[in-house]
Design a protein around this motif. Structure first.
Motif, PDB file in Angstrom:
ATOM      1  N   ALA A 143       3.220   7.524   5.653  1.00 30.83           N
ATOM      2  CA  ALA A 143       4.077   7.371   4.469  1.00 30.83           C
ATOM      3  C   ALA A 143       5.146   6.296   4.690  1.00 30.83           C
ATOM      4  CB  ALA A 143       4.683   8.707   4.070  1.00 30.83           C
ATOM      5  N   SER A 144       6.404   6.564   4.291  1.00 37.78           N
ATOM      6  CA  SER A 144       7.494   5.587   4.422  1.00 37.78           C
ATOM      7  C   SER A 144       8.708   6.324   4.981  1.00 37.78           C
ATOM      8  CB  SER A 144       7.838   5.002   3.054  1.00 37.78           C
ATOM      9  OG  SER A 144       8.472   5.990   2.256  1.00 37.78           O
ATOM     10  N   PRO A 145       9.709   5.576   5.460  1.00 39.86           N
ATOM     11  CA  PRO A 145      10.903   6.269   5.989  1.00 39.86           C
ATOM     12  C   PRO A 145      11.526   7.227   4.973  1.00 39.86           C
ATOM     13  CG  PRO A 145      10.969   3.948   6.559  1.00 39.86           C
ATOM     14  CD  PRO A 145       9.796   4.123   5.649  1.00 39.86           C
ATOM     15  N   GLN A 146      11.571   6.828   3.704  1.00 41.23           N
ATOM     16  CA  GLN A 146      12.147   7.706   2.678  1.00 41.23           C
ATOM     17  C   GLN A 146      11.335   8.987   2.540  1.00 41.23           C
ATOM     18  OE1 GLN A 146      11.751   4.358   2.364  1.00 41.23           O
ATOM     19  NE2 GLN A 146      12.656   3.602   0.467  1.00 41.23           N
ATOM     20  N   LEU A 147      10.017   8.834   2.468  1.00 41.69           N
ATOM     21  CA  LEU A 147       9.161  10.011   2.294  1.00 41.69           C
ATOM     22  C   LEU A 147       9.238  10.915   3.517  1.00 41.69           C
ATOM     23  CD1 LEU A 147       6.140   8.202   0.627  1.00 41.69           C
ATOM     24  CD2 LEU A 147       7.436  10.065  -0.425  1.00 41.69           C
TER      25      LEU A 147
ATOM     26  N   ARG B 202      -3.015  -2.302   4.517  1.00 44.92           N
ATOM     27  CA  ARG B 202      -1.877  -3.185   4.776  1.00 44.92           C
ATOM     28  C   ARG B 202      -1.177  -2.670   6.027  1.00 44.92           C
ATOM     29  NH1 ARG B 202       1.223  -1.306  -0.779  1.00 44.92           N
ATOM     30  NH2 ARG B 202       1.748   0.784  -0.057  1.00 44.92           N
TER      31      ARG B 202
ATOM     32  N   SER C  45       1.624  -1.322   6.731  1.00 46.60           N
ATOM     33  CA  SER C  45       2.382  -0.072   6.719  1.00 46.60           C
ATOM     34  C   SER C  45       2.323   0.552   5.332  1.00 46.60           C
ATOM     35  CB  SER C  45       3.838  -0.384   7.101  1.00 46.60           C
ATOM     36  OG  SER C  45       4.583   0.815   7.172  1.00 46.60           O
ATOM     37  N   TYR C  46       2.792   1.829   5.211  1.00 44.64           N
ATOM     38  CA  TYR C  46       2.914   2.487   3.902  1.00 44.64           C
ATOM     39  C   TYR C  46       1.575   2.540   3.186  1.00 44.64           C
ATOM     40  CZ  TYR C  46       5.779   3.741  -0.274  1.00 44.64           C
ATOM     41  OH  TYR C  46       6.374   4.353  -1.343  1.00 44.64           O
TER      42      TYR C  46
ATOM     43  N   GLN D  45       5.534   5.713  -4.548  1.00 45.36           N
ATOM     44  CA  GLN D  45       4.762   4.607  -3.983  1.00 45.36           C
ATOM     45  C   GLN D  45       5.474   3.268  -3.943  1.00 45.36           C
ATOM     46  OE1 GLN D  45       1.150   4.694  -6.276  1.00 45.36           O
ATOM     47  NE2 GLN D  45       0.487   6.636  -5.391  1.00 45.36           N
ATOM     48  N   CYS D  46       6.742   3.203  -4.391  1.00 44.99           N
ATOM     49  CA  CYS D  46       7.373   1.883  -4.450  1.00 44.99           C
ATOM     50  C   CYS D  46       8.782   1.808  -3.880  1.00 44.99           C
ATOM     51  CB  CYS D  46       7.380   1.369  -5.885  1.00 44.99           C
ATOM     52  SG  CYS D  46       8.619   2.161  -6.941  1.00 44.99           S
ATOM     53  N   GLY D  47       9.532   2.896  -3.866  1.00 44.71           N
ATOM     54  CA  GLY D  47      10.878   2.887  -3.294  1.00 44.71           C
ATOM     55  C   GLY D  47      11.991   2.442  -4.229  1.00 44.71           C
TER      56      GLY D  47
ATOM     57  N   THR E 110      15.090   4.786  -4.566  1.00 48.13           N
ATOM     58  CA  THR E 110      15.739   5.258  -3.340  1.00 48.13           C
ATOM     59  C   THR E 110      17.237   5.510  -3.522  1.00 48.13           C
ATOM     60  OG1 THR E 110      14.146   4.011  -2.027  1.00 48.13           O
ATOM     61  CG2 THR E 110      16.150   4.733  -0.883  1.00 48.13           C
TER      62      THR E 110
ATOM     63  N   SER F 298      17.983   1.453   0.744  1.00 47.05           N
ATOM     64  CA  SER F 298      17.116   1.633   1.892  1.00 47.05           C
ATOM     65  C   SER F 298      17.628   0.808   3.085  1.00 47.05           C
ATOM     66  CB  SER F 298      15.699   1.202   1.502  1.00 47.05           C
ATOM     67  OG  SER F 298      14.753   1.771   2.337  1.00 47.05           O
TER      68      SER F 298
ATOM     69  N   SER G  19       9.285  -0.760   4.872  1.00 47.87           N
ATOM     70  CA  SER G  19       7.979  -0.824   4.212  1.00 47.87           C
ATOM     71  C   SER G  19       7.874   0.137   3.030  1.00 47.87           C
ATOM     72  CB  SER G  19       6.853  -0.550   5.210  1.00 47.87           C
ATOM     73  OG  SER G  19       6.902   0.801   5.645  1.00 47.87           O
ATOM     74  N   GLY G  20       8.815   1.065   2.920  1.00 47.80           N
ATOM     75  CA  GLY G  20       8.809   1.989   1.787  1.00 47.80           C
ATOM     76  C   GLY G  20       9.378   1.386   0.521  1.00 47.80           C
ATOM     77  N   ASN G  21       9.749   0.121   0.561  1.00 46.17           N
ATOM     78  CA  ASN G  21      10.282  -0.556  -0.631  1.00 46.17           C
ATOM     79  C   ASN G  21       9.428  -1.770  -0.951  1.00 46.17           C
ATOM     80  OD1 ASN G  21      12.711   0.811   0.828  1.00 46.17           O
ATOM     81  ND2 ASN G  21      13.294   0.614  -1.324  1.00 46.17           N
ATOM     82  N   ILE G  22       8.703  -1.660  -2.063  1.00 48.83           N
ATOM     83  CA  ILE G  22       7.808  -2.739  -2.461  1.00 48.83           C
ATOM     84  C   ILE G  22       8.572  -3.715  -3.365  1.00 48.83           C
ATOM     85  CG2 ILE G  22       5.618  -3.266  -3.638  1.00 48.83           C
ATOM     86  CD1 ILE G  22       5.135  -1.459  -1.254  1.00 48.83           C
TER      87      ILE G  22
END
Ligand SMILES: Cc1cc2nc3c(=O)[nH]c(=O)nc-3n(C[C@H](O)[C@H](O)[C@H](O)COP(=O)(O)OP(=O)(O)OC[C@H]3O[C@@H](n4cnc5c(N)ncnc54)[C@H](O)[C@@H]3O)c2cc1C
Ligand code: SF4
Ligand code: FES
Ligand code: FES
Lengths: 327, 213
Positions: free
Chosen positions: A98-102, A233, A235-236, B101-103, B106, B166, B187-190
């Motif tokens: 996932a991502s740091p936020q998730l 890709r 990451s994420y 899926q995009c951030g 946040t 973020s 990477s959690g921010n597209i």
């Protein structure tokens, strides 16, 4: 999103009792999977029981194991010093997800219970035996690039999407669950199931049961562990194929070895044949290739995921090479 | 209940849930039905009057947003993102995908970055939320906001509030020690416009300049 009742539980007993009384209820932890599925109409519980106040957030160790509470956050576990030192494979797997936020929201229990990312499962206009038993499988004969190559059935070819669970399978963790009938322990490798004729069930957790914790027995894999994740890709993104490799080396000789794969089956896929083959052998490219070959016995692809038949063995060799320090 | 049933009412026009309960108790269910949309009638016909009441219910929530305590009532299904944007009119936090899926959504909850679109507002009882509106100190921009301007860290700007929230967390977590690490932990921010190189430069600059938390 269809509205629902919302209640907070503060003890394990209260959470289990409330769920038992609610005809159609679900626990909610981080919400990162459940809220998503509720927004899409894949699931519509009438009652949500918020379990975030339960005292199940700690990572504790004793002489023989590390026990992680079901509500420990994926981010906290991945950064935990004890885990990084003693079970780096788990930390690597979690950080790849996932991502740091998730990861700041996702919990260990929720991660185990997350549903497949099969696009037909998510799209309520499509047939899917997992979402609606008997409606058919959109992915067999459909767009199945992300799908399984091992342990499939004529009902479902979905994969379990978790990275964490692949590492915990390799590390032979034990799950403790509690329900109205008391508590029980389940070997991690038996927790998730293959689709068979009832793909609507992802695992063997009974209705009303709560995951309390996961324990990892002590091991000597820390120095030679690697989690390799291949995806679209850097990451994420979910794994196309992933490999958890853990070795215990005596010089160049493999004393013991654990291998599990993600992105290839309805459950984390343990490579027992390869493990047996490698025990007592030299850590060499040749042996790793042989182990990879053995692992692919019985693999079956469905068209768009044919590439996994080549990607999987290459990933096994790469993960073993990285874990053993060959590359 | 379908979303249309109640969501277009402004929060302050909602009857308090205690009053509503009272109303339901006193009036016969039939009176209520004559005022209710179709899906509610269905619920009532099935003698689900308990559920009927609870479906209308708003739960009380105390939550601190950008330093200000809010005592509000929210429906359980309202996400933290929709609560911030629609109930508090804090529209700085953006809705990109609404599915994690995009951030773009946040925000910080007790100092930790999360996707507000996959979180229910009611789950944040007693928590402290910081949004992009709460980052600046009066007229003085946060160093990360200044760095994004200095390095041209955006084009259309839609992902920017999420990127900045973020980025601040990325440094606070200790994950900005190299450009590679910044890229992984951002990477959690597209960014659809592809402003990534400049975003990484902005974060590295703040990190090297020593960010005030
Ligand atoms: C965009 C995106 C990308 C992602 N990428 C990855 C990835 O690359 N790798 C990966 O591994 N994961 C990935 N995930 C999935 C993520 O890891 C899971 O959503 C998360 O771990 C779920 O945990 P949660 O606490 O939020 O669960 P919730 O959403 O709260 O719950 C999920 C389910 O688990 C049940 N549950 C929760 N806790 C318990 C418990 N203690 N006992 C019994 N049942 C319980 C709930 O009832 C619910 O049915 C991704 C998610 C998103 C949205
Ligand atoms: S693979 Fe499984 S989850 Fe996907 S459509 Fe078929 S039955 Fe549903
Ligand atoms: S809007 Fe929340 S992640 Fe895209
Ligand atoms: S600046 Fe346009 S999406 Fe990032």
């Amino acid at each position: 999103m269809i509205n629902f009742q919302y209640v907070r539980a503060s003890t394990v007993k209260e959470a289990i009792g409330t769920l038992a009384k609610a005809g159609d209820g679900q626990f909610i932890a981080g919400g990162t999977n459940l809220v998503d599925l509720m927004k899409r109409g894949v699931t519509a519980p009438q009652k949500l029981i918020d379990i975030n106040n339960l005292p199940l957030k700690d990572v504790k160790s004793d002489k023989t194991s590390i026990t992680i509470g079901a509500l420990a956050l994926n981010s906290d576990v991945s950064e935990n010093e004890l885990i990084i030192k003693q079970q780096p494979l788990l930390s690597m797997a979690l950080k790849s997800g996932a991502s740091p936020q998730l990861r700041n929201m996702a919990t260990v229990g929720g991660n185990m219970m997350q549903r497949t990312r099969c696009p037909y499962f998510y799209d309520t206009a499509m047939p899917c035996n997992k979402r609606k038993p008997g409606s058919g499988c959109g992915a067999i004969g459909g767009y199945n690039r992300m799908h399984a190559i091992f342990g499939t059935s004529n009902q479902c070819i979905a994969v379990h999407p978790s990275d964490m669970c692949v590492a915990l399978t390799a590390l032979e963790a034990t799950v403790t669950v509690s329900g109205p009938k008391g508590s029980r322990k389940i070997p991690f490798g038996d927790f998730h199931k293959l689709p068979g004729q009832n793909p609507e069930k992802d695992n063997i957790l009974q209705k009303g049961e709560l995951i309390e914790s996961v324990s990892i027995p002590e091991n000597d894999f820390a120095k030679n562990s690697y989690y390799l994740k291949l995806r679209d890709r850097a990451s994420y993104a979910f794994a196309l194929v992933s490999v958890a490799a853990a070795l215990s080396l005596d010089g160049q000789t493999i004393k013991a070895c654990r291998l599990a794969m993600g992105g290839v089956a309805h459950k984390p896929w343990r490579l027992s044949e390869a493990e047996k083959f490698l025990a007592g052998k030299k850590a060499s490219a040749e042996n790793f290739e042989q182990a990879a070959k053995l692992s692919m016995a019985g693999a079956k692809s469905f068209g768009y995921n044919d590439f996994k038949l080549k990607m999987a063995p290459a990933a096994i060799v790469e993960a073993l090479s990285k874990a053993s320090g060959l590359s | 209940m379908k979303p249309e049933d109640t969501s277009n009412e402004k929060p302050h026009r909602h009857i308090k849930h205690t009053e509503r309960r009272d109303f339901l108790k006193k009036s016969s269910l039939l009176t209520a039905i004559s005022l209710a949309p179709g899906s509610l009638i269905k619920a009532a016909e099935a003698e689900l009057d308990e559920k009927f009441a609870s479906a209308l219910e708003q739960l009380p929530l105390s939550i601190e947003v950008n330093g200000k305590m809010q005592q509000v009532n929210v429906e359980p299904r309202v996400t933290l993102l929709d609560f911030l944007r629609e109930q508090l009119q804090l529209t700085g936090t953006k809705k990109g995908c609404d599915h994690g899926q995009c951030g773009a959504c946040t925000v910080h909850v007790d100092g930790k970055r999360v996707n507000s679109c996959l979180s229910l507002a009611v789950m944040h009882q007693g928590k402290k939320i910081t949004t992009i509106e709460g980052l600046a100190n009066g007229d003085e921009l946060h160093p990360m906001q200044e760095a994004f301007i200095k390095h041209d860290g955006f084009q259309c700007g839609y992902c920017t509030p999420g990127q900045i929230m973020s980025a601040v967390a990325c440094i606070n977590e200790g994950h900005a020690n190299s450009k590679d690490e910044i890229r992984e932990f951002m990477s959690g921010n597209i960014c659809r416009c592809g402003a990534y190189p400049n975003i990484v430069d902005a974060i590295a600059d703040v990190k090297n300049g020593g960010q005030k938390a």
